[in-house]
Scaffold this active site. Structure first.
Site, PDB file in Angstrom:
ATOM      1  N   CYS A   1       0.398  -0.727  -0.008  1.00  0.00           N
ATOM      2  CA  CYS A   1       0.203   0.319  -0.254  1.00  0.00           C
ATOM      3  C   CYS A   1       0.554   1.763   0.070  1.00  0.00           C
ATOM      4  O   CYS A   1       0.435   2.156  -0.695  1.00  0.00           O
ATOM      5  CB  CYS A   1      -1.102  -0.085   1.295  1.00  0.00           C
ATOM      6  SG  CYS A   1      -0.104  -0.288   2.639  1.00  0.00           S
TER       7      CYS A   1
ATOM      8  N   HIS B   1      -2.943   6.206   5.163  1.00  0.00           N
ATOM      9  CA  HIS B   1      -1.875   6.012   5.250  1.00  0.00           C
ATOM     10  C   HIS B   1      -0.595   7.779   4.715  1.00  0.00           C
ATOM     11  O   HIS B   1      -0.634   8.087   3.928  1.00  0.00           O
ATOM     12  CB  HIS B   1      -0.481   5.082   3.746  1.00  0.00           C
ATOM     13  CG  HIS B   1      -1.071   3.856   4.914  1.00  0.00           C
ATOM     14  ND1 HIS B   1      -1.562   3.368   5.629  1.00  0.00           N
ATOM     15  CD2 HIS B   1      -0.631   2.709   4.105  1.00  0.00           C
ATOM     16  CE1 HIS B   1      -1.868   2.115   6.365  1.00  0.00           C
ATOM     17  NE2 HIS B   1      -0.942   1.403   5.157  1.00  0.00           N
TER      18      HIS B   1
END
Length: 336
Positions: A130, A242
């Site tokens: 990711c 994130h």
């Protein structure tokens, strides 16, 4: 023409997001099957206005399935993905197991969509880590402009990247702090509530964590094997999204104005300028968004041809489910 799509790991965070993304993007499906372990078999998940009953992955026959979107964990993928590919399905796998296999393309559509053509070698396409995904999306237009030489990245990764149990642990620990009864860590190595943990995944022989290693080798495979990457990955008490502070050294001349111009027109990127009303973007503001958000673009005067920028994305969407569905869209449009 519609396709038969199986979603493996349908009971997890990413699996549910895959189902939602297929619906939102009107992916051409005639039939969707939700698969998971025997523990989840019989449970129900949503697919648009419909409800799907989860089937047992171990007992499922993949014959007649066109595409498999997979996020069940690396060990499970190692076992079932070749079986699904042998039955004629193309597997787009979100786990780490196949990423560095030289016969499996590792794809971020905005960066190296051409690599999808190599799927026929094993019938499997790998979805990157990711944090790697959001970083290389931001690096791609800059690399095209001035050639990236070296990257130093520090990530601030949400607990959803470790699954539902990790999200529950953050919630329960946070509540417990205020009740003077915080539960001991089980998912994470240390308390995550009101804390940061400089470890994601296991430590390796060189004291780098596996997550940091992934960012190094995946960036090289996706973008350019010559790029040097120093990664520092940290888990933070955020539920979704994130973030990364990225320092880049380039081979050729570049400045902040040139970089912003390149980022502004790049696919999959939303550039937020410090002079704008938002100034910069945080994970709390981009949950549920598809793009990678770049802000705080500025020059690094300590090196020649250096830049810094702040990069944020929804790890469950562009960092996992959306990237997989985008790969599937290109696959059916150009190769199937």
């Amino acid at each position: 023409m519609g396709y038969k799509v199986a979603v493996v790991g349908a009971s997890g965070n990413v699996g549910r997001e895959m189902l939602a993304t297929l619906t939102e993007r009107n992916f051409p499906v005639d039939d969707v099957v939700a698969l998971a372990s025997s523990r989840s078999a019989g449970r129900e998940v949503s697919f648009g206005d419909d409800t799907l009953k989860i089937q047992d992955l171990a007992k499922y026959d993949f014959k007649g399935t066109d595409i498999v979107l997979s996020s069940p964990g690396a060990k499970v993928s190692a076992e079932f993905a070749p079986r699904a590919a042998a039955a004629g399905a193309v597997v787009i796998d979100n786990t780490s197991h196949f990423r560095m296999d030289p016969d499996v393309p590792l794809v971020v559509p905005e960066v190296n969509a051409y690599a999808i053509a190599d799927y026929k070698k094993k019938g499997i396409i790998a979805n990157p880590n990711c944090s790697t995904i959001q970083m290389v999306v931001a690096l791609k237009p800059l690399h095209d402009l001035a050639i990236v030489k070296r990257v130093v990245v520090s990530t601030y990764q949400s607990v959803s990247g470790a699954g539902k149990d990790a999200m529950d642990e953050l919630f329960n620990q946070t509540r417990g702090v205020f009740m003077n009864n915080a539960p001991a860590p089980e998912v994470f190595t240390k308390t995550i509530a009101f804390n940061v943990i400089p470890q994601i995944d296991m430590f390796m022989d060189d004291h780098m964590t596996k997550e940091e290693w992934k960012m190094v080798v995946e960036t090289k495979k996706i973008l350019d094997p010559k790029i040097k990457v120093c990664a520092n990955c940290v888990r933070v008490p955020v539920f979704i999204g994130h973030a990364a502070m990225v320092n880049v050294e380039f081979e050729n001349d570049i400045d902040a104005t040139m970089a912003k111009r390149a980022l502004q027109g790049a696919p999959g990127i939303t550039l937020i300028d410090l002079e704008s009303e938002m100034e910069y973007v945080t994970p709390a503001e981009i949950a549920g968004e598809d793009n990678v958000f770049v802000s705080r673009v500025r020059e690094d005067v300590t090196v020649e041809n250096g830049l810094n920028f702040w990069c944020v994305a929804d790890n469950l969407r562009k960092g996992a489910a959306l990237n997989a569905v985008q790969i599937a869209e290109i696959l059916v449009r150009e190769y199937m």
